[in-house]
Design a protein around this motif. Structure first.
Motif, PDB file in Angstrom:
ATOM      1  N   LYS A  64      34.495  45.441  54.475  1.00  9.27           N
ATOM      2  CA  LYS A  64      35.066  44.406  53.609  1.00  9.27           C
ATOM      3  C   LYS A  64      34.025  43.864  52.640  1.00  9.27           C
ATOM      4  N   GLU A  65      32.821  43.623  53.150  1.00 10.18           N
ATOM      5  CA  GLU A  65      31.728  43.181  52.279  1.00 10.18           C
ATOM      6  C   GLU A  65      31.492  44.183  51.160  1.00 10.18           C
ATOM      7  N   ALA A  66      31.456  45.461  51.540  1.00  4.58           N
ATOM      8  CA  ALA A  66      31.151  46.511  50.572  1.00  4.58           C
ATOM      9  C   ALA A  66      32.201  46.586  49.472  1.00  4.58           C
ATOM     10  N   ILE A  67      33.475  46.503  49.855  1.00  7.24           N
ATOM     11  CA  ILE A  67      34.522  46.628  48.845  1.00  7.24           C
ATOM     12  C   ILE A  67      34.564  45.400  47.948  1.00  7.24           C
ATOM     13  N   GLN A  68      34.192  44.234  48.492  1.00  5.90           N
ATOM     14  CA  GLN A  68      34.100  43.026  47.668  1.00  5.90           C
ATOM     15  C   GLN A  68      32.990  43.148  46.630  1.00  5.90           C
ATOM     16  N   LYS A  69      31.970  43.934  46.946  1.00  2.00           N
ATOM     17  CA  LYS A  69      30.858  44.145  46.022  1.00  2.00           C
ATOM     18  C   LYS A  69      31.087  45.329  45.096  1.00  2.00           C
ATOM     19  N   GLU A 128      40.003  51.366  50.414  1.00  4.84           N
ATOM     20  CA  GLU A 128      40.190  51.939  49.086  1.00  4.84           C
ATOM     21  C   GLU A 128      41.591  52.524  48.935  1.00  4.84           C
ATOM     22  N   GLN A 129      42.079  53.183  49.982  1.00  6.59           N
ATOM     23  CA  GLN A 129      43.427  53.754  49.945  1.00  6.59           C
ATOM     24  C   GLN A 129      44.475  52.667  49.830  1.00  6.59           C
ATOM     25  N   GLU A 130      44.247  51.531  50.507  1.00 12.27           N
ATOM     26  CA  GLU A 130      45.195  50.420  50.429  1.00 12.27           C
ATOM     27  C   GLU A 130      45.223  49.811  49.037  1.00 12.27           C
ATOM     28  N   GLN A 131      44.070  49.755  48.380  1.00 12.02           N
ATOM     29  CA  GLN A 131      44.024  49.228  47.018  1.00 12.02           C
ATOM     30  C   GLN A 131      44.820  50.095  46.061  1.00 12.02           C
ATOM     31  N   LYS A 132      44.796  51.407  46.323  1.00 13.02           N
ATOM     32  CA  LYS A 132      45.538  52.330  45.463  1.00 13.02           C
ATOM     33  C   LYS A 132      47.022  52.345  45.788  1.00 13.02           C
ATOM     34  N   ALA A 133      47.373  51.927  47.020  1.00 14.53           N
ATOM     35  CA  ALA A 133      48.779  51.885  47.444  1.00 14.53           C
ATOM     36  C   ALA A 133      49.050  50.524  48.056  1.00 14.53           C
ATOM     37  N   PRO A 134      49.266  49.467  47.230  1.00 13.97           N
ATOM     38  CA  PRO A 134      49.402  48.077  47.705  1.00 13.97           C
ATOM     39  C   PRO A 134      50.537  47.860  48.690  1.00 13.97           C
ATOM     40  N   SER A 135      51.482  48.779  48.726  1.00 14.82           N
ATOM     41  CA  SER A 135      52.622  48.582  49.624  1.00 14.82           C
ATOM     42  C   SER A 135      52.276  48.865  51.071  1.00 14.82           C
ATOM     43  N   LEU A 136      51.091  49.521  51.295  1.00 16.94           N
ATOM     44  CA  LEU A 136      50.700  49.803  52.673  1.00 16.94           C
ATOM     45  C   LEU A 136      50.356  48.521  53.387  1.00 16.94           C
ATOM     46  N   SER A 144      31.883  52.022  46.719  1.00 21.80           N
ATOM     47  CA  SER A 144      32.907  53.044  46.951  1.00 21.80           C
ATOM     48  C   SER A 144      32.542  53.948  48.120  1.00 21.80           C
ATOM     49  N   PHE A 145      33.560  54.510  48.738  1.00 20.47           N
ATOM     50  CA  PHE A 145      33.374  55.458  49.832  1.00 20.47           C
ATOM     51  C   PHE A 145      32.879  56.799  49.294  1.00 20.47           C
ATOM     52  N   THR A 146      31.931  57.391  50.037  1.00 21.10           N
ATOM     53  CA  THR A 146      31.519  58.768  49.760  1.00 21.10           C
ATOM     54  C   THR A 146      31.383  59.503  51.088  1.00 21.10           C
TER      55      THR A 146
END
Length: 269
Positions: free
Chosen positions: A193-198, A253-261, A201-203
């Motif tokens: 959560k900290e990482a995505i707030q900053k 990241e996947q949830e951000q791309k698919a907000p309905s999840l 990205s996932f690699t």
């Protein structure tokens, strides 16, 4: 023990801490006020706290460590704060140093770091990356605030200078395998959560490389090998926390791309 003129508030946050909180509270009974904020324990912790004659027990939902500790700090009546974890114990020697420090008329520091002695169940854990660990545990409420930049392994922003006490806090970091694993997985999810707030990205490289680096660094270069089987377990589970961090970061990241999840729910502390 003698009289102390400067009042101290001792603060603790809890979630399912029966077996640890008892010794923690005994070690901080010298404080003038003890406040424990519990995030809805299910093992009898809150009932134990509520029946304790020296404890003010409050229940508050857990969002993350920084938010929970900031809420707890707001409840304190005194300026000098001793903030310990439920699995930490203040030794008599450290207690003496704390009371001498807050009552020193020439004191100039706003906050104090505590070094910690780590206990693996009932045996000392000497290496495995923990030998230089220290945390803010004693500070003036009027001079600090919890940094909003971190939601796990929280730290303080201090308006003033800091120093380190000589005596160590005893930390019973490893209750059993399942408990330590739960903590490391939770830390991993919160770090994601900290990482995505900053904006990180996932690699796949970080997913595969960071846990491996963490294990090798702590086990070899930070001498976890000298802790025997204890070192293998602790270094492995710390690496597992990094694995969980990047798995969780990919999910977020996947949830951000698919907000309905449906969003991932946090569990306890």
């Amino acid at each position: 023990m003698g009289l102390q003129s400067t009042k101290i508030t001792a603060l603790v946050i809890t979630y399912n801490e029966i077996g640890y909180i008892e010794n923690c509270l005994k070690s901080i009974e010298f404080a003038d006020e003890i406040i424990v904020v519990d995030s809805y324990s299910t093992d009898g912790t809150y009932e134990y706290l509520s029946a304790h004659p020296k404890v003010k027990a409050i229940q508050h939902p857990f969002k993350n460590y920084t938010a929970q500790k900031a809420f707890t700090l707001e409840q304190a009546s005194n300026d000098w704060i001793l903030f310990v974890d439920a699995d930490e114990v203040v030794t008599p020697e450290l207690r003496k140093e704390i009371t001498q420090t807050v009552n020193n008329s020439s004191k100039t520091h706003a906050a104090y770091w505590f070094r910690r002695k780590f206990m693996f169940q009932q045996r000392r854990l000497r290496f495995s990356g923990w030998q230089t660990d220290k945390n803010y545990r004693l500070f003036r409420k009027s001079k600090v605030e919890f940094s909003a930049k971190r939601i796990v392994h929280e730290t303080l922003e201090v308006n003033g200078t800091s120093a380190t006490l000589n005596e160590k806090l005893t930390h019973y970091c490893y209750r059993d395998y399942a408990d330590y694993k739960r903590k490391m997985l939770l830390y991993g999810r919160l770090k994601a959560k900290e990482a995505i707030q900053k904006g990180k990205s996932f690699t796949i490289g970080m997913l595969l490389g960071k846990p491996t680096f963490t294990f090798v660094y702590n086990y070899i270069f930070r001498l976890g090998i000298l802790d025997g089987m204890k070192g293998i377990k602790v270094c492995y589970l710390n690496a597992l926390g990094d694995w969980e961090r990047y798995l969780e970061l990919r999910k977020l990241e996947q949830e951000q791309k698919a907000p309905s999840l449906k969003p991932v729910q946090q569990r306890g502390n």
